[in-house]
Structure formats: structure tokens, C-alpha cells
Design a protein around this motif. Structure first.
Motif, short mmCIF file in Angstrom:
data_model
loop_
_atom_site.label_atom_id
_atom_site.label_comp_id
_atom_site.label_asym_id
_atom_site.label_seq_id
_atom_site.Cartn_x
_atom_site.Cartn_y
_atom_site.Cartn_z
N ASP A 1 52.28 18.35 9.74
CA ASP A 1 53.06 17.90 8.58
C ASP A 1 54.02 16.77 8.94
OD1 ASP A 1 51.91 19.42 6.65
OD2 ASP A 1 53.19 21.16 7.04
N LYS A 2 54.62 16.88 10.13
CA LYS A 2 55.61 15.87 10.53
C LYS A 2 54.97 14.49 10.65
CE LYS A 2 58.64 18.95 13.06
NZ LYS A 2 58.54 19.62 14.34
N LYS A 3 53.79 14.46 11.26
CA LYS A 3 53.14 13.16 11.48
C LYS A 3 52.16 12.81 10.36
CE LYS A 3 53.71 13.14 16.45
NZ LYS A 3 53.14 13.60 17.70
N ASP A 4 51.96 13.77 9.44
CA ASP A 4 51.08 13.55 8.31
C ASP A 4 49.66 13.14 8.74
OD1 ASP A 4 50.77 13.79 5.62
OD2 ASP A 4 51.03 11.64 5.24
N ARG A 5 49.19 13.80 9.76
CA ARG A 5 47.80 13.58 10.18
C ARG A 5 47.30 14.81 10.95
NH1 ARG A 5 47.89 12.67 15.64
NH2 ARG A 5 49.66 11.55 16.51
N LEU A 6 45.98 14.83 11.18
CA LEU A 6 45.40 15.94 11.92
C LEU A 6 45.80 15.82 13.39
CD1 LEU A 6 43.49 18.16 10.84
CD2 LEU A 6 41.59 16.84 11.76
N ARG A 7 46.23 16.91 13.97
CA ARG A 7 46.56 16.88 15.41
C ARG A 7 45.30 16.65 16.23
NH1 ARG A 7 49.28 21.78 14.67
NH2 ARG A 7 51.43 21.32 14.16
N ASP A 8 45.46 16.08 17.44
CA ASP A 8 44.28 15.97 18.30
C ASP A 8 44.39 16.92 19.50
OD1 ASP A 8 46.25 14.65 19.61
OD2 ASP A 8 45.31 12.67 19.53
N THR A 9 45.25 17.92 19.35
CA THR A 9 45.37 18.96 20.39
C THR A 9 45.40 20.34 19.74
OG1 THR A 9 47.77 18.77 20.28
CG2 THR A 9 46.66 17.52 22.02
N ILE A 10 45.11 21.35 20.57
CA ILE A 10 45.32 22.75 20.16
C ILE A 10 46.67 23.15 20.74
CG2 ILE A 10 44.47 25.13 20.38
CD1 ILE A 10 42.30 23.62 19.06
N ILE A 11 47.57 23.63 19.90
CA ILE A 11 48.93 23.91 20.37
C ILE A 11 49.10 25.40 20.66
CG2 ILE A 11 49.90 21.91 19.19
CD1 ILE A 11 50.94 23.84 17.04
N ILE A 12 50.19 25.73 21.35
CA ILE A 12 50.37 27.12 21.83
C ILE A 12 50.51 28.10 20.67
CG2 ILE A 12 52.87 26.79 22.18
CD1 ILE A 12 52.43 28.86 24.58
N ASP A 13 51.13 27.69 19.57
CA ASP A 13 51.27 28.62 18.43
C ASP A 13 49.91 29.13 17.96
OD1 ASP A 13 53.90 28.20 18.60
OD2 ASP A 13 54.12 27.03 16.75
N GLN A 14 48.92 28.26 18.03
CA GLN A 14 47.58 28.68 17.58
C GLN A 14 47.01 29.76 18.50
OE1 GLN A 14 46.32 24.28 17.22
NE2 GLN A 14 45.00 25.36 15.78
N ILE A 15 47.25 29.62 19.79
CA ILE A 15 46.74 30.62 20.74
C ILE A 15 47.55 31.92 20.61
CG2 ILE A 15 46.23 31.12 23.18
CD1 ILE A 15 44.52 28.89 21.91
N ARG A 16 48.85 31.79 20.36
CA ARG A 16 49.67 32.99 20.14
C ARG A 16 49.18 33.76 18.92
NH1 ARG A 16 55.23 30.16 21.18
NH2 ARG A 16 55.43 30.45 23.42
N GLU A 17 48.88 33.01 17.87
CA GLU A 17 48.37 33.63 16.64
C GLU A 17 47.04 34.35 16.92
OE1 GLU A 17 47.16 31.80 12.42
OE2 GLU A 17 48.84 30.78 13.40
N LEU A 18 46.18 33.69 17.69
CA LEU A 18 44.89 34.29 18.05
C LEU A 18 45.11 35.57 18.84
CD1 LEU A 18 41.81 34.31 18.54
CD2 LEU A 18 42.18 32.75 20.46
N THR A 19 46.02 35.51 19.84
CA THR A 19 46.29 36.69 20.67
C THR A 19 46.80 37.84 19.80
OG1 THR A 19 46.86 35.17 22.45
CG2 THR A 19 47.51 37.46 22.74
N ALA A 20 47.66 37.53 18.83
CA ALA A 20 48.18 38.57 17.94
C ALA A 20 47.04 39.21 17.14
CB ALA A 20 49.22 37.97 17.01
N LYS A 21 46.10 38.38 16.70
CA LYS A 21 44.98 38.92 15.91
C LYS A 21 44.09 39.83 16.75
CE LYS A 21 44.65 35.41 12.36
NZ LYS A 21 44.16 34.06 12.14
#
Ligand SMILES: [Zn+2]
Length: 268
Positions: A87-107
Motif C-alpha cells: 500500500d505504501k508504494k502502491d505496487r506489487l512487492r517483489d519479495t516475500i516478507i516475514i509477516d507472510q511466513i508468520r501468518e503461514l506458520t500460524a495457520k
């Protein structure tokens, strides 16, 4: 099974055997260039793993929740990790960030909803930022019961060696040009265009389809005309002088356009 996916016979056989096997690795890595069909096959495989009959074609409730045609993948025991919108850069990220892996681990700590086998696909796994990669390694070190994790990566050199040692790698190779050509023709691309695209797309149906859809200066025939004119003029002019005088290249040459031009020069 998976006849509509062109090529990759060995990989398909491995995955079909996997569906029936009792002892099986919990993490797989599909490696190879973009556009070879890794994602398509990973999604079909995930659908088959989640299907009550493990075929992915019987139209059971699990199959219906993995609708690959319209991309509606709402099966509660399936997780897709992919580049997200920034949202900050208003574009698709080109990396996988740690929050995504944390969310996966929680699931992975939650109980399954429908299927005893649960599936996670991590797209562009080679673009995990270091913190994400380390968090992901922890997940692989203590693999959650019942989960099958599939990593997709174009460049395995960017993955941690400790991640590499915990996955079974399936290498995807370039598809034969004849097969690419047939696949393009099957999608109503005119034969002459399909023949050229098949030879410059390096065995990638995805790349060939992108090129087929390109318009204007990236149109493959337009670009080939320019490539041929350049080669004809070469004995008479210094390459850079020649290029400098072209109205076609007035605007700064885009990277994709330059790559396409070089590929066409090689082909010609
Ligand atoms: Zn099913």
C-alpha cells in the motif's frame, strides 16, 4: 492425468506416484525458469492432494473449492503465499516478507477443516527476504503434521542451503519448441506467429503467450521486421549509428523490447 499441461513427463509421474505413496517428503521444490508451467502443475497437484479421491477431477466438494479455471481457490486447507500489494508504494512487492511466513506458520498450527492433507504453495520462494527465509526454515525444521509444502523458484542459488537440504527438488526444463508451437496453435495463435514465438521463447509457454499478446513495438512481427532491417544494414553502418537513426527506437528502448530484439537477431 494433467494431460493439458505440456511436457514435464517425469515430474508429472513423480507427483502422481506421490499421491498414492505412504512415505512421502513433506516439502517439494519446483525449480526452473519462469513460464515453464511450474505454477500450473503445482496448483493441479495441490487440487489432487486435497481431493477426497486424490485425483482432482471427480468434482467433489474439495475439488469445487479449488477452481483453477477462475482462480477461486477457497479451500480452507490450502494456502497460497505470493507477492502481495504494498500500500505504501502502491505496487506489487517483489519479495516475500516475514509477516507472510508468520501468518503461514500460524495457520499450520490450526486443525484441518476438511482434508487430512493440507497444502501450501510458496510462489517465488527465492524472493523471500532473509528474515522470512529464516522463519520459513524453522517451519521446515519442525514440519507441521499433514502439510505438504511446495516451493516455486526460478533461481535456486538464492535459496538458503539449509532450506535446499530439506526439500526434494523437481527441476523443470525448457519445453521442446515443437510442443510450444503446438500449444500456441491450440490457443488459436496463427501458425506463422506460433512458429516464430516457439523459437524465441526458450521453451517457456508462459513467455510465448506473453509475447503473443504483446502489441505495438513488442509485437513479434513488428520487432522481427526491425531486427531484419538492422541485420541488412549492418555491413553499411556502425551498429550504434544505425540504431541512433531509427525512429522506431526514438523512445528509450525498453528492457523487454531489447531482449526480444536480441533473441530475434539470434534467430535470424
Ligand atoms: Zn475431488
Amino acid at each position: 492425468m494433467w494431460e493439458h499441461i505440456i511436457g514435464h513427463t517425469e515430474q508429472k509421474k513423480f507427483l502422481q506416484n506421490y499421491l498414492q505413496a505412504k512415505e512421502r517428503p513433506h516439502a517439494l521444490l519446483f525449480s526452473g525458469a519462469a513460464g515453464l508451467g511450474k505454477r500450473t502443475l503445482a496448483l493441479e497437484f495441490a487440487k489432487a492432494l486435497l481431493c477426497f479421491q486424490h485425483n482432482g477431477t471427480d468434482g467433489c466438494e474439495a475439488c469445487r473449492l479449488m477452481n483453477l479455471q477462475d482462480g477461486n481457490l477457497s479451500h480452507p486447507d490450502f494456502v497460497l503465499v505470493q507477492h502481495e500489494w504494498d500500500d505504501k508504494k502502491d505496487r506489487l512487492r517483489d519479495t516475500i516478507i516475514i509477516d507472510q511466513i508468520r501468518e503461514l506458520t500460524a495457520k499450520t498450527a490450526l486443525a484441518p477443516v476438511m482434508s487430512p492433507t493440507r497444502v501450501c504453495i510458496v510462489e517465488d520462494a527465492d524472493t523471500m527476504v532473509p528474515a522470512a527465509a529464516n522463519a520459513f526454515l524453522k517451519l521446515l525444521e519442525e514440519p507441521p503434521a499433514g502439510w505438504v509444502i511446495i516451493l516455486l523458484a526460478a533461481n535456486v542459488n538464492r535459496l538458503l542451503p539449509t532450506i535446499m537440504s530439506r526439500v526434494v527438488q523437481l527441476r523443470f526444463q525448457a519445453i521442446e519448441p515443437q510442443l510450444v508451437e503446438q500449444a500456441l496453435q491450440a490457443r488459436q495463435i496463427e501458425p506463422a506467429k506460433a512458429a516464430v514465438l516457439a523459437r524465441i521463447s526458450e521453451g517457456s509457454i508462459g513467455l510465448a503467450l506473453n509475447l503473443a499478446a504483446a502489441k505495438g513495438q513488442l509485437d513479434v512481427f513488428e520487432c522481427r521486421k526491425q531486427a531484419a532491417a538492422f541485420l541488412e544494414a549492418l555491413p553499411l553502418a556502425m551498429p550504434m549509428n544505425y540504431l541512433a537513426g531509427r525512429s522506431w527506437l526514438d523512445k528509450k528502448l525498453q528492457r523487454e523490447q531489447a531482449l526480444l530484439l536480441v533473441q530475434l537477431w539470434q534467430l535470424l
